[in-house]
Design a protein around this motif. Structure first.
Motif, PDB file in Angstrom:
ATOM      1  N   LEU A  90       0.818  -1.208   0.000  1.00  0.00           N
ATOM      2  CA  LEU A  90       0.000   0.000   0.000  1.00  0.00           C
ATOM      3  C   LEU A  90       0.858   1.268   0.000  1.00  0.00           C
ATOM      4  CD1 LEU A  90      -3.039   0.558   0.090  1.00  0.00           C
ATOM      5  CD2 LEU A  90      -2.861   0.786   2.562  1.00  0.00           C
ATOM      6  N   GLY A  91       1.982   1.218   0.686  1.00  0.00           N
ATOM      7  CA  GLY A  91       2.807   2.416   0.775  1.00  0.00           C
ATOM      8  C   GLY A  91       3.981   2.438  -0.178  1.00  0.00           C
ATOM      9  N   MET A  92       4.030   1.482  -1.094  1.00  0.00           N
ATOM     10  CA  MET A  92       5.186   1.373  -1.979  1.00  0.00           C
ATOM     11  C   MET A  92       5.027   2.238  -3.221  1.00  0.00           C
ATOM     12  SD  MET A  92       6.744  -2.005  -3.781  1.00  0.00           S
ATOM     13  CE  MET A  92       5.553  -1.913  -5.105  1.00  0.00           C
ATOM     14  N   ASN A  93       6.116   2.875  -3.636  1.00  0.00           N
ATOM     15  CA  ASN A  93       6.130   3.661  -4.871  1.00  0.00           C
ATOM     16  C   ASN A  93       6.826   2.878  -5.974  1.00  0.00           C
ATOM     17  OD1 ASN A  93       4.926   5.906  -3.617  1.00  0.00           O
ATOM     18  ND2 ASN A  93       6.907   6.627  -2.883  1.00  0.00           N
ATOM     19  N   VAL A  94       6.310   2.998  -7.198  1.00  0.00           N
ATOM     20  CA  VAL A  94       6.929   2.351  -8.348  1.00  0.00           C
ATOM     21  C   VAL A  94       7.960   3.307  -8.939  1.00  0.00           C
ATOM     22  CG1 VAL A  94       6.519   1.364 -10.629  1.00  0.00           C
ATOM     23  CG2 VAL A  94       4.835   1.044  -8.813  1.00  0.00           C
ATOM     24  N   PRO A  95       9.213   2.861  -9.140  1.00  0.00           N
ATOM     25  CA  PRO A  95      10.289   3.761  -9.574  1.00  0.00           C
ATOM     26  C   PRO A  95      10.243   4.069 -11.067  1.00  0.00           C
ATOM     27  CG  PRO A  95      11.112   1.536  -9.410  1.00  0.00           C
ATOM     28  CD  PRO A  95       9.685   1.491  -8.953  1.00  0.00           C
ATOM     29  N   ILE A  96       9.314   4.927 -11.460  1.00  0.00           N
ATOM     30  CA  ILE A  96       9.176   5.255 -12.875  1.00  0.00           C
ATOM     31  C   ILE A  96       8.518   6.625 -12.978  1.00  0.00           C
ATOM     32  CG2 ILE A  96       6.890   4.251 -13.253  1.00  0.00           C
ATOM     33  CD1 ILE A  96       8.114   2.950 -15.795  1.00  0.00           C
ATOM     34  N   ASN A  97       8.862   7.399 -14.011  1.00  0.00           N
ATOM     35  CA  ASN A  97       8.337   8.758 -14.103  1.00  0.00           C
ATOM     36  C   ASN A  97       7.485   8.950 -15.359  1.00  0.00           C
ATOM     37  OD1 ASN A  97      10.123   9.243 -16.330  1.00  0.00           O
ATOM     38  ND2 ASN A  97      11.770   9.617 -14.858  1.00  0.00           N
ATOM     39  N   LEU A 136      -2.923   6.498 -14.296  1.00  0.00           N
ATOM     40  CA  LEU A 136      -1.531   6.130 -14.070  1.00  0.00           C
ATOM     41  C   LEU A 136      -0.583   7.294 -14.324  1.00  0.00           C
ATOM     42  CD1 LEU A 136      -1.713   2.563 -15.578  1.00  0.00           C
ATOM     43  CD2 LEU A 136      -1.234   3.124 -13.202  1.00  0.00           C
ATOM     44  N   VAL A 137      -0.843   8.056 -15.390  1.00  0.00           N
ATOM     45  CA  VAL A 137       0.039   9.184 -15.680  1.00  0.00           C
ATOM     46  C   VAL A 137      -0.106  10.257 -14.604  1.00  0.00           C
ATOM     47  CG1 VAL A 137       0.512  11.055 -17.281  1.00  0.00           C
ATOM     48  CG2 VAL A 137       0.089   8.767 -18.149  1.00  0.00           C
ATOM     49  N   LEU A 138      -1.340  10.606 -14.279  1.00  0.00           N
ATOM     50  CA  LEU A 138      -1.540  11.613 -13.241  1.00  0.00           C
ATOM     51  C   LEU A 138      -1.018  11.116 -11.897  1.00  0.00           C
ATOM     52  CD1 LEU A 138      -5.108  12.939 -14.161  1.00  0.00           C
ATOM     53  CD2 LEU A 138      -2.916  14.113 -14.442  1.00  0.00           C
ATOM     54  N   GLY A 139      -1.203   9.831 -11.628  1.00  0.00           N
ATOM     55  CA  GLY A 139      -0.709   9.269 -10.375  1.00  0.00           C
ATOM     56  C   GLY A 139       0.792   9.339 -10.263  1.00  0.00           C
ATOM     57  N   SER A 140       1.484   9.228 -11.408  1.00  0.00           N
ATOM     58  CA  SER A 140       2.945   9.268 -11.383  1.00  0.00           C
ATOM     59  C   SER A 140       3.491  10.666 -11.153  1.00  0.00           C
ATOM     60  CB  SER A 140       3.506   8.704 -12.695  1.00  0.00           C
ATOM     61  OG  SER A 140       3.179   9.540 -13.783  1.00  0.00           O
ATOM     62  N   THR A 141       2.620  11.700 -11.247  1.00  0.00           N
ATOM     63  CA  THR A 141       3.068  13.071 -10.999  1.00  0.00           C
ATOM     64  C   THR A 141       2.937  13.469  -9.534  1.00  0.00           C
ATOM     65  OG1 THR A 141       0.884  14.030 -11.442  1.00  0.00           O
ATOM     66  CG2 THR A 141       2.365  13.732 -13.328  1.00  0.00           C
ATOM     67  N   ALA A 142       2.361  12.586  -8.716  1.00  0.00           N
ATOM     68  CA  ALA A 142       2.214  12.893  -7.290  1.00  0.00           C
ATOM     69  C   ALA A 142       3.593  13.063  -6.655  1.00  0.00           C
ATOM     70  CB  ALA A 142       1.447  11.780  -6.586  1.00  0.00           C
ATOM     71  N   PRO A 143       3.744  13.932  -5.657  1.00  0.00           N
ATOM     72  CA  PRO A 143       5.046  14.201  -5.035  1.00  0.00           C
ATOM     73  C   PRO A 143       5.821  12.953  -4.604  1.00  0.00           C
ATOM     74  CG  PRO A 143       3.439  15.784  -4.271  1.00  0.00           C
ATOM     75  CD  PRO A 143       2.676  14.798  -5.103  1.00  0.00           C
ATOM     76  N   PRO A 144       5.155  11.948  -3.980  1.00  0.00           N
ATOM     77  CA  PRO A 144       5.927  10.766  -3.599  1.00  0.00           C
ATOM     78  C   PRO A 144       6.215   9.855  -4.785  1.00  0.00           C
ATOM     79  CG  PRO A 144       3.893  10.988  -2.308  1.00  0.00           C
ATOM     80  CD  PRO A 144       3.780  11.878  -3.503  1.00  0.00           C
ATOM     81  N   GLY A 145       5.604  10.122  -5.937  1.00  0.00           N
ATOM     82  CA  GLY A 145       5.733   9.233  -7.083  1.00  0.00           C
ATOM     83  C   GLY A 145       4.522   8.334  -7.195  1.00  0.00           C
ATOM     84  N   LEU A 146       4.534   7.474  -8.195  1.00  0.00           N
ATOM     85  CA  LEU A 146       3.396   6.584  -8.429  1.00  0.00           C
ATOM     86  C   LEU A 146       3.289   5.531  -7.332  1.00  0.00           C
ATOM     87  CD1 LEU A 146       1.118   5.718 -10.418  1.00  0.00           C
ATOM     88  CD2 LEU A 146       2.752   4.037 -11.269  1.00  0.00           C
ATOM     89  N   SER A 147       2.077   5.376  -6.830  1.00  0.00           N
ATOM     90  CA  SER A 147       1.786   4.325  -5.865  1.00  0.00           C
ATOM     91  C   SER A 147       0.358   3.881  -6.104  1.00  0.00           C
ATOM     92  CB  SER A 147       1.929   4.836  -4.425  1.00  0.00           C
ATOM     93  OG  SER A 147       0.918   5.799  -4.152  1.00  0.00           O
ATOM     94  N   ILE A 148      -0.058   2.849  -5.431  1.00  0.00           N
ATOM     95  CA  ILE A 148      -1.439   2.396  -5.555  1.00  0.00           C
ATOM     96  C   ILE A 148      -2.390   3.522  -5.157  1.00  0.00           C
ATOM     97  CG2 ILE A 148      -3.128   0.776  -4.605  1.00  0.00           C
ATOM     98  CD1 ILE A 148      -0.692  -1.162  -4.297  1.00  0.00           C
ATOM     99  N   LEU A 149      -2.036   4.224  -4.091  1.00  0.00           N
ATOM    100  CA  LEU A 149      -2.917   5.291  -3.604  1.00  0.00           C
ATOM    101  C   LEU A 149      -2.961   6.481  -4.555  1.00  0.00           C
ATOM    102  CD1 LEU A 149      -2.056   5.251   0.204  1.00  0.00           C
ATOM    103  CD2 LEU A 149      -4.001   4.204  -0.964  1.00  0.00           C
ATOM    104  N   SER A 150      -1.807   6.858  -5.126  1.00  0.00           N
ATOM    105  CA  SER A 150      -1.815   7.996  -6.044  1.00  0.00           C
ATOM    106  C   SER A 150      -2.554   7.659  -7.330  1.00  0.00           C
ATOM    107  CB  SER A 150      -0.388   8.462  -6.346  1.00  0.00           C
ATOM    108  OG  SER A 150       0.320   7.510  -7.114  1.00  0.00           O
TER     109      SER A 150
END
Length: 555
Positions: A90-97, A136-150
């Motif tokens: 749940l708290g993990m970010n995917v390392p991709i921009n 997915l694209v908008l989620g990847s712009t979140a400050p912490p990066g892409l995650s399930i929550l973003s």
């Protein structure tokens, strides 16, 4: 490595379904007319049964590490291990921009996987593929990066509905190493442009030899370790002691016929090939584990596997000296080569001199495994071994080929620097089980020369295996994200090239070394390439490419 993972990867439980869209980052493309509506509820559907979970509950669980409200009731059937996985993912970010997203969506892998992930959305979710792209694209712009929550927060629909059975089909691929490999491949693509070879090749090493292949089936008993080891010996009357004995080591949850086509090819050219089965990590052992009769694998298997090879060499030497035995005088057991696939590739590197270094592994494997590849999860079994380092080299092994090997955790920082023989490593760009960047490319740089790195662009983890052992993969989606593999007839060109380079590599230990050396070159790799599978071969990773490797590994 085999296809059956049992409890190792099913710990994802219900949350695997929620994780799927986040993994699909590689498939997205931003659309200009994205809706301003964002999802605030996730609905998981199983037939007629549905369960709603609010975004606020998920955010609170990620923040506090506690399961409450409807989330608590929905996960009450999970084990403690599964709940730990749930919260970690749940708290993990995917390392991709975002930039990489727009590049990846135009690749063959990206297009195929997008369609796969769209099937995980319930039919009532009319937003479909376009919503996946936007979220997915908008989620990847979140400050912490892409995650399930973003992703959920950016998904352009009030409700995100997931079809649970279909979601499980494409589950188990939330591993950061695979995505880093895809980023790396995009970054070095300009360096992979094909070049027409300017030389002629004297013959085709992928064609069978003239000798008729025979198979001798043995069952060897190592009484000291209480291990019964089946071995298939491929040989012909053309076999001579001036050619090395070749030992084949299969992957986790696999069988000794995994590389049968390769064994037959080498034997037809006069080599004696011993394909052994490791009893503590073969398919039969895994099937027994799935029935609850035994563990998936005991940690001591990391030590037993190379010892299995040493024991087989001992037994072959006895045959070599047995009067009137058909193999008498044909077995060069003190001048042997090993070929291994997946965990067998790691085994091949062990017996080639690579040192097991487990201190770092034991630290990393204490963390949540949600972001790990299957290969990393398997290596984590070694954390139960009592010592932090083991040296299992057998000096009778003079060359090694490691196909899609496991290396990232088990050899620590410097274990691979201790390999003391010529080594060829093969990596496949679409391998999600042992992702190329972390499992092969990084490790290859640490291995001393002489060495060769072979890249199969578009190949998957099982592409190098014998078609008879991948029948259960035929008809599945040919995308690595959903577990589908490029195998059988579709991977015929891969196996053809593997036959050629394995024969050429083995020949480097014979009087024919010079004759075959031309096939261990980048020119031959380009020549053998096909539209579906561009092949690449290097002796050293160029400095500019290594800079890219370091960039992604250090993230």
């Amino acid at each position: 490595m085999g296809r059956s993972w049992g409890s190792l990867k099913t710990v994802a439980g219900i949350f695997s379904a929620l994780a799927l869209p986040a993994v699909g980052i590689a498939l997205t493309q931003f659309g200009a007319n994205t809706s301003a509506i964002a999802a605030d509820t996730v609905v998981v559907r199983l037939g007629l049964f549905t369960e709603s979970i609010s975004l606020a509950e998920l955010q609170n669980a990620a923040k506090t590490g506690e399961l409450s409200g409807s989330l608590k009731s929905y996960t009450k059937g999970l084990s403690e291990e599964q709940r730990h996985f749930f919260l970690g993912a749940l708290g993990m970010n995917v390392p991709i921009n975002v930039v990489t997203v727009n590049k990846l969506v135009n690749t063959q892998i990206g297009t195929s996987i997008l369609n796969d992930f769209a099937t995980a959305l319930a039919r009532k979710d009319k937003a479909g593929v376009q919503a996946l792209r936007a979220g997915l694209v908008l989620g990847s712009t979140a400050p912490p990066g892409l995650s399930i929550l973003s992703f959920i927060a950016a998904y352009p629909s009030k409700r995100l509905e997931i079809d649970l059975p279909q979601a499980f089909i494409v589950a188990g691929s939330l591993n950061t190493a695979f995505w880093r490999t895809q980023q790396f491949m995009l970054a070095i693509t300009p360096q992979l442009d094909p070049k027409t070879p300017q030389i002629a090749f004297p013959f085709d090493p992928s064609q069978p030899g003239s000798a008729q292949v025979k198979i001798l089936n043995l069952s060897l008993n190592d009484q000291k370790r209480d291990r019964q080891i089946p071995v298939d010996i491929y040989w012909s009357t053309a076999a001579t002691a001036d050619k090395p004995v070749i030992v084949l080591s299969h992957g986790f949850a696999s069988v000794r016929t995994d590389l049968r086509y390769l064994a037959e090819h080498l034997a037809s050219h006069g080599y004696v090939v011993a394909a052994l089965e490791h009893p503590g990590s073969n398919q039969a052992n895994t099937n027994s584990a799935l029935q609850g009769k035994t563990r998936v694998m005991k940690p001591h298997e990391f030590l037993d596997r190379p010892q299995d090879i040493s024991f087989v060499l001992d037994e072959l030497e006895k045959l070599n000296q047995t009067a009137n035995h058909p193999l008498q005088g044909k077995l060069a057991t003190t001048n042997a080569m090993v070929i291994g696939h997946s965990f067998g590739g790691g085994t091949a590197l062990e017996i080639a001199g690579a040192e097991l270094q487990l201190e770092r592994l034991k630290q990393r494997c204490k963390k949540n495994l949600a972001s790990f590849s299957e290969g990393e999860v398997m290596q984590c079994i070694a954390q139960e071994l009592p010592e932090n380092s083991y040296q299992l080299r057998d000096t009778r092994i003079k060359q090694a080929i490691a196909l899609n090997p496991t290396t990232s955790l088990m050899f620590g920082e410097t274990g691979l620097t201790k390999v003391q023989i010529p080594t060829l490593v093969l990596a496949s760009s679409a391998d999600k089980t042992t992702p190329a960047l972390t499992e092969q490319i990084v490790g290859f740089e640490k291995i001393p020369s002489p060495k060769w790195l072979v890249g199969i662009v578009g190949g998957t983890h099982l592409s190098v295996k014998d078609p008879s052992t991948t029948l259960d993969q035929i008809g599945l989606p040919n995308t690595p994200i959903s577990g589908g593999e490029v195998v059988g007839k579709q991977a015929a060109d891969v196996r053809k090239y593997v036959k050629a380079i394995a024969l050429a590599f083995a020949a480097q230990m014979t009087p024919e070394a010079k004759k075959y050396a031309i096939f261990l070159t980048s020119d031959y790799a380009q020549f053998a390439s096909t539209p579906a599978f561009p092949f690449r071969l290097v002796r050293q990773i160029p400095p500019d490419a290594m800079a890219v490797v370091k960039e992604f590994v250090d993230k």
